[in-house]
Design an enzyme around this catalytic site. Structure first.
Site, PDB file in Angstrom:
ATOM      1  N   GLU A  25     -47.672 -29.377 -39.655  1.00 31.95           N
ATOM      2  CA  GLU A  25     -46.629 -29.259 -40.680  1.00 31.95           C
ATOM      3  C   GLU A  25     -46.946 -30.307 -41.733  1.00 31.95           C
ATOM      4  O   GLU A  25     -46.657 -31.502 -41.591  1.00 31.95           O
ATOM      5  CB  GLU A  25     -45.238 -29.413 -40.032  1.00 31.95           C
ATOM      6  CG  GLU A  25     -44.974 -28.220 -39.079  1.00 31.95           C
ATOM      7  CD  GLU A  25     -43.668 -28.293 -38.287  1.00 31.95           C
ATOM      8  OE1 GLU A  25     -42.809 -29.129 -38.632  1.00 31.95           O
ATOM      9  OE2 GLU A  25     -43.515 -27.491 -37.337  1.00 31.95           O
ATOM     10  N   ARG A  65     -49.789 -27.831 -33.570  1.00 34.90           N
ATOM     11  CA  ARG A  65     -48.392 -28.231 -33.410  1.00 34.90           C
ATOM     12  C   ARG A  65     -48.282 -29.367 -32.383  1.00 34.90           C
ATOM     13  O   ARG A  65     -47.560 -30.332 -32.606  1.00 34.90           O
ATOM     14  CB  ARG A  65     -47.564 -27.025 -32.957  1.00 34.90           C
ATOM     15  CG  ARG A  65     -46.070 -27.304 -32.776  1.00 34.90           C
ATOM     16  CD  ARG A  65     -45.331 -26.024 -32.442  1.00 34.90           C
ATOM     17  NE  ARG A  65     -43.925 -26.225 -32.117  1.00 34.90           N
ATOM     18  CZ  ARG A  65     -42.954 -26.272 -33.034  1.00 34.90           C
ATOM     19  NH1 ARG A  65     -43.222 -26.146 -34.313  1.00 34.90           N
ATOM     20  NH2 ARG A  65     -41.696 -26.441 -32.656  1.00 34.90           N
ATOM     21  N   HIS A 118     -40.237 -31.990 -41.285  1.00 35.53           N
ATOM     22  CA  HIS A 118     -40.786 -30.764 -40.708  1.00 35.53           C
ATOM     23  C   HIS A 118     -40.965 -29.692 -41.767  1.00 35.53           C
ATOM     24  O   HIS A 118     -40.304 -29.708 -42.802  1.00 35.53           O
ATOM     25  CB  HIS A 118     -39.826 -30.212 -39.635  1.00 35.53           C
ATOM     26  CG  HIS A 118     -39.839 -31.001 -38.375  1.00 35.53           C
ATOM     27  ND1 HIS A 118     -40.620 -30.683 -37.290  1.00 35.53           N
ATOM     28  CD2 HIS A 118     -39.160 -32.130 -38.032  1.00 35.53           C
ATOM     29  CE1 HIS A 118     -40.420 -31.563 -36.318  1.00 35.53           C
ATOM     30  NE2 HIS A 118     -39.534 -32.448 -36.740  1.00 35.53           N
ATOM     31  N   ALA A 169     -37.407 -36.035 -31.453  1.00 41.15           N
ATOM     32  CA  ALA A 169     -37.956 -37.374 -31.658  1.00 41.15           C
ATOM     33  C   ALA A 169     -36.934 -38.260 -32.376  1.00 41.15           C
ATOM     34  O   ALA A 169     -36.754 -39.434 -32.048  1.00 41.15           O
ATOM     35  CB  ALA A 169     -39.239 -37.282 -32.474  1.00 41.15           C
ATOM     36  N   GLU A 180     -36.051 -29.942 -42.765  1.00 41.96           N
ATOM     37  CA  GLU A 180     -36.877 -28.771 -42.464  1.00 41.96           C
ATOM     38  C   GLU A 180     -37.084 -28.014 -43.771  1.00 41.96           C
ATOM     39  O   GLU A 180     -36.110 -27.490 -44.332  1.00 41.96           O
ATOM     40  CB  GLU A 180     -36.133 -27.895 -41.444  1.00 41.96           C
ATOM     41  CG  GLU A 180     -36.908 -26.741 -40.905  1.00 41.96           C
ATOM     42  CD  GLU A 180     -37.807 -27.108 -39.723  1.00 41.96           C
ATOM     43  OE1 GLU A 180     -37.318 -27.703 -38.763  1.00 41.96           O
ATOM     44  OE2 GLU A 180     -39.000 -26.774 -39.794  1.00 41.96           O
TER      45      GLU A 180
END
Lengths: 313, 452
Positions: A25, A65, A118, A169, A180
């Site tokens: 990402e 990932r 992300h 996390a 995101e």
């Protein structure tokens, strides 16, 4: 807590920005690397120590990932308290290390705020992810960000149902904020996505600086999308996918899906409609990483959360 | 007597023959005066700059790196002879595709010769790609209409890259629907890289679509040979062997890209059948742009799967993220495959596909991202004005990149057409985008050759 419904919090002195929790990402990886290598003025604020950090360096190197297991599901109590050793999956070892550096989770020594960066292949725009509806500090921050970027919007996704949320996390910190941003393919860096993430972070850090200076933020409400249900792809007896997200649903994150609307399309072209009780707001539609998690999209319902006024202690 | 030139990939030609024939790398190397010796002339790089020819023996060549050698009597050259204007009254030597190779004394051809196979001491014969056979020439008009053997074995391949999802799923659909259809050809499907498909990664050790060179296909394998090299040899055994009569007639290899390229037919060898198939797809498919990309490599260096078949092409559809299956992209690829199989059926049944023009994008250049010289990390991303604008002419001065600190970096080069703009798999191949020239190709009519 103090009286008059003003929630007091300590100054947010220690802030971390995580990138590369998923190694493919790219916006977060690029931003965090940029700040680690070059001047950090962009992320510094008075009275705040802002730490950029690559959480999963091996996955970043492989541009995948994860290496053994998804780092963003690894921060369970069980994992964090497991006796450490080389037999543990790489990401579990990393989780323990991150918990040491930025936690321990649940303790007073934990970092005040962690932003976890992300990307998604879904058309979610700039989404802020909230893990608790009662975190007034976070709610106020999100309200501030939304106002700062208006008329552009940033939806807030609330994922607090214990059956649906996961051990992220960022959950190591006292206040955890997920960013995101999509749509962006894995392994690809799109400049518009990169810039959008950067701007959101800038406003978030501005908010923290203002809060630390003593600004009191009055009560507010925040419209959120609360995760309701995970929808898997239709599968055959062997577990193989037998249909795709329908073209009418593809890219329509945050738009209402009403019963009868097309939802999936089989490989030979037939439509499978949505059959739920009422309208829902789907998101994470066709996220690449979720095929293995049996998730084609999640449904959400709209809620308005009330946030108390907040100021520093 | 003559000095044989050596084949170079690119760079300045270093030898000349005693008679004075010279080959040059580019215009700048041409001497001020042409020195027309008695029986010799020479070409100067691009054929379209050829100014004359030797009355005994035509010499022309395109890129010197394709020049194989020559002797005093007989022209040998290779590469593209697209604009050939005439022929030597004694023995015209020019050649194009295998199907055009005509006779021992006199033949005409045009187009490209990608692969120089051999020579005849009296008269140069190139024979293009493998499987080409010389045919007797019976008249001038034959060049307007070419006959080809029926395409009786067709293979559709998917999962050459394990995270390009449309092909993986389309293969399953073809396997289900295939038995219901009666066709003039046998259709096989092949999942090329099952390990990469299982892991949902492009490859496990080595890019499968770089493993089909002659060298890698014949390399001895050991315990340390990458999986993909061994697998490519297996695939070559099933669909090839490459270059032999046993190879399947047509390979269609299914791919996705993260770039906004619509539907593209990509091929290394410009092959009249492949070009007609493209022309048909372009006429029939209206839901998305359909384009033709020609990649150039000397035939012996072609590394991709579709080169295993006698004819072959890649069907590339985007944009789609790796690991994602989009219904719109799947539907477009499915339409592409159905139309391609329809064309084959029609061809086999005797339809004459009339000649005409097609526009092709010829791959000529590649641009990498700006990178930090020490770490090789990207210091800029594709500029928003270039992002998603594949096949829109990129002119010098147009924005190409934006640095991480927000500065625009402009493109500096010839005006060309970008494609594979921001393809996720190409970061590790040092490619931000590729560049193409656009050319119009003239196709002869084609039809199936009736058995004699």
């Amino acid at each position: 807590m103090s009286s008059n419904n003003v929630a007091s919090f300590n100054e947010a002195r220690r802030v971390a920005i995580f990138g590369g929790t998923h190694g493919n990402e790219m916006s977060g990886v690029t931003l965090v690397n940029l700040w680690m290598m070059n001047s950090r003025e962009e992320i510094q604020r008075k009275g705040v120590e802002t730490q950029p950090f690559i959480t999963n360096p091996k996955a970043v190197e492989k541009c995948s990932r994860y290496v053994d297991t998804d780092l963003n599901r690894a921060f369970t109590t069980e994992n964090l308290s497991a006796p450490n050793g080389k037999d543990l999956p790489y990401e579990v070892q990393r989780a323990q290390e991150i918990n040491r550096l930025f936690g321990p989770k649940g303790s007073s020594e934990a970092y005040d705020v962690i932003f976890d960066l992300h990307n998604t292949t879904s058309n979610m725009g700039c989404t802020l992810i909230l893990e608790s509806s009662k975190d007034h500090f976070n709610l106020q921050m999100m309200n501030y960000i939304k106002k700062a970027i208006a008329p552009d919007s940033c939806p807030v996704l609330l994922n607090e149902d214990p059956g649906l949320k996961y051990a992220t996390a960022r959950s190591v910190a006292k206040h955890s904020v997920g960013l995101e941003v999509g749509p962006q393919p894995q392994g690809v860096l799109r400049s518009n996505i990169f810039e959008a993430m950067r701007i959101i972070l800038k406003h978030a850090l501005d908010f923290i600086e203002l809060f630390n200076e003593g600004v009191e933020f009055p009560p507010c409400t925040v419209d959120v999308f609360k995760v309701s249900e995970r929808m898997d792809y239709p599968r055959d007896a062997n577990g193989n996918i037998i249909a795709m997200v329908h073209p009418n649903l593809q890219d329509c994150d945050w738009e209402p899906l009403t019963p009868g609307d097309p939802m999936f399309q089989t490989f030979d072209g037939k439509t499978i409609p949505y059959e739920g009780a009422g309208a829902v707001y789907p998101t994470f539609i066709n996220e690449a990483a979720y095929y293995e998690k049996q998730q084609a999209f999640v449904t959400t319902r709209r809620e308005t959360l009330a946030a108390n006024a907040i100021r520093k202690v | 007597m003559a000095t044989r030139g050596s084949q170079r990939r690119c760079g300045t030609w270093i030898s000349e023959d005693l008679g004075g024939a010279r080959a040059y790398d580019n215009k700048e190397d041409i001497p001020i005066q042409f020195d027309w010796k008695q029986q010799q002339g020479w070409g100067n790089g691009r054929l379209r700059e050829l100014r004359g020819w030797d009355p005994d023996c035509f010499r022309g060549h395109r890129e010197t790196w394709e020049f194989q050698g020559w002797d005093l009597d007989c022209f040998r050259g290779n590469g593209r002879l697209r604009e050939l204007r005439g022929w030597d009254p004694d023995c015209f030597r020019c050649y194009g595709e295998p199907g055009e190779l005509r006779g021992s004394d006199c033949f005409r051809g045009h187009g490209e010769l990608w692969e120089f196979q051999g020579l005849d001491p009296d008269c140069f014969r190139g024979n293009g790609g493998h499987g080409g056979q010389a045919e007797a020439c019976s008249g001038e008009d034959e060049m307007d209409h070419l006959g080809f053997k029926p395409l009786s074995r067709v293979a559709v391949c998917g999962g050459t890259h394990g995270n390009e999802m449309s092909g993986v799923y389309l293969l399953k659909e073809l396997q289900v629907s295939q038995p219901e259809r009666v066709r003039s050809f046998s259709l096989s499907t092949l999942l090329v890289n099952p390990r990469a498909v299982d892991a949902c990664r492009r490859y496990t050790e080595k890019d499968m679509n770089r493993c089909f060179t002659d060298a890698l296909l014949s390399a001895p394998t050991t315990a340390t040979t990458p999986y993909e090299v061994t697998r490519a040899q297996e695939v070559n055994g099933q669909l090839g062997p490459k270059g032999s009569e046993k190879a399947v007639d047509l390979i269609c290899d299914l791919h996705n890209t993260t770039a906004n390229m619509g539907l593209c037919i990509i091929t290394h060898v410009s092959d009249w059948l492949g070009l007609h198939l493209f022309k048909y797809l372009q006429e029939k498919i209206t839901s998305a742009p359909v384009r033709l990309i020609l990649l150039k490599s000397p035939f012996s260096e072609v590394y991709s799967l579709e080169s295993v078949g006698k004819h072959g092409f890649t069907l590339e559809v985007g944009p789609q993220p790796q690991g994602v299956l989009r219904a719109d992209i799947y539907n477009l690829m499915r339409e592409g495959v159905n139309r391609a199989l329809e064309w084959v059926e029609s061809f086999n049944s005797g339809t004459v596909f009339e000649g005409g023009e097609v526009e092709a994008y010829i791959d000529v250049d590649t641009k990498d991202y700006p990178r930090d010289p020490k770490t090789q990390e990207l210091t800029a991303a594709i500029h928003p004005q270039l992002q998603d604008n594949d096949f829109c002419l990129l002119k010098p001065g147009d924005p190409a990149f934006v640095s991480l600190s927000g500065e625009t970096i402009c493109y500096e080069g010839e005006a060309l057409y970008p494609f594979f703009v921001n393809e996720g798999a190409y970061y590790e191949q040092n490619t931000a985008f590729k560049l193409a020239q656009r050319e119009t190709l003239l196709l002869p009519a084609v039809s199936v050759k009736k058995p004699q």
